[in-house]
Scaffold this active site. Structure first.
Site, PDB file in Angstrom:
ATOM      1  CG  ASP A  66      -2.061   0.977   1.116  1.00 20.49           C
ATOM      2  OD1 ASP A  66      -2.351   1.426  -0.015  1.00 20.49           O
ATOM      3  OD2 ASP A  66      -2.660   1.310   2.153  1.00 20.49           O
TER       4      ASP A  66
ATOM      5  CG  HIS B 207      -0.491   2.559  -9.340  1.00 19.04           C
ATOM      6  ND1 HIS B 207      -0.667   2.112  -8.053  1.00 19.04           N
ATOM      7  CD2 HIS B 207      -1.557   3.355  -9.612  1.00 19.04           C
ATOM      8  CE1 HIS B 207      -1.800   2.612  -7.565  1.00 19.04           C
ATOM      9  NE2 HIS B 207      -2.357   3.377  -8.496  1.00 19.04           N
TER      10      HIS B 207
ATOM     11  CG  LEU C 262       8.565 -17.653  -3.923  1.00 18.52           C
ATOM     12  CD1 LEU C 262       8.365 -17.636  -2.402  1.00 18.52           C
ATOM     13  CD2 LEU C 262       9.153 -16.312  -4.377  1.00 18.52           C
TER      14      LEU C 262
END
Ligand code: IPE
Ligand code: IPE
Ligand code: MG
Length: 230
Positions: A10, A27, A121
């Site tokens: 965020d 962004h 992962l």
């Protein structure tokens, strides 16, 4: 080491506004921070990394911001595929497919398919994800099993609920990181975080570095997880 770290990424908008830039610039920087995080998570040997990329509530943002986010995701997903393959990373997506623009969906499906055999992962991307939607979908699936006579209401166990969630097969997060100083969950992994350790930082997402991840993990390692016991 935590096996599973989840992150609420965020603060992109505020990062840009502080610099007098359009939110889209935040962004774009956020995507870079995400790439750095995936590398760091892989380097320290996490098994699962879950990233909150777009919530069901994020559709309420102005149309141009939503389309910027969709375009960025589509671009990044194709661009990152070679590195994901190189690092043996498997991509998994949680959220509702419905409502996601077709080109974005195609890109996601392609990368999920290409990386399906990878054993390193697992990168879980929450996209068009809402924790309450996920629970609703799970309750509906369980109700259908009850109606079909496969399950009786009294026998519904925690494992049935977990197994009906988008995260079926993924262990609950050990550690949840949220950036930008907000102290809330914002509809993320509501069932799964029952005993997750929380770590909040005021760092805005585009400024989040591998050192911040190491700091969060080091703090996690000093905590005593009691799960209601002593
Ligand atoms: C996080 O940054 C990115 C998404 C939610 C997609 P924000 O866009 O929420 O940035 P702030 O919170 O407005 O600063
Ligand atoms: C949470 O951030 C969602 C994502 C990071 C994708 P938001 O910026 O949407 O959350 P609120 O509005 O501050 O709760
Ligand atoms: Mg925000």
């Amino acid at each position: 080491m935590p096996a599973h770290v989840a992150v609420i990424m965020d603060g992109n908008g505020r990062w840009a506004t502080q610099r007098g830039l359009p939110r889209a610039a935040g962004h774009r920087e956020g995507v870079k921070a995400t790439r750095v995080l995936v590398r760091a998570a892989d380097a320290v040997g996490l098994r699962y990394l879950t990233l909150y990329a777009f919530s069901t509530e994020n559709w309420s943002r102005p149309e141009d911001e939503v389309s910027t986010l969709m375009r960025l995701l589509e671009e990044s997903i194709y661009r990152e595929l070679p590195e994901l393959m190189e690092r043996n990373v498997r991509l998994r997506v949680i959220g509702r497919g419905n409502g996601v623009p077709l080109p974005v969906r195609r890109g996601i499906d392609h990368v999920v398919h290409e990386t399906r055999v990878n054993t390193g992962l697992t990168l879980v991307m929450a996209f068009n994800y809402g924790g309450r939607d996920e629970l609703l979908d799970a309750f509906r699936a369980l109700a259908r099993r009850v109606r079909a006579g496969e399950l009786s209401p009294e026998d519904i166990a925690e494992t049935d609920v977990s197994g009906a969630l988008y995260t079926d097969g993924v262990p609950d997060p050990d550690l949840l990181i949220r950036t930008s100083g907000e102290m809330r969950i914002s509809n993320f992994l509501l069932w799964q975080i029952a005993y997750t350790e929380l770590w909040m930082t005021s760092v805005l997402w585009p400024d989040f570095s591998s050192c911040d991840l190491y700091r969060a993990i080091a703090d996690f390692q000093r905590r005593s997880r009691r799960f209601g016991g002593v």
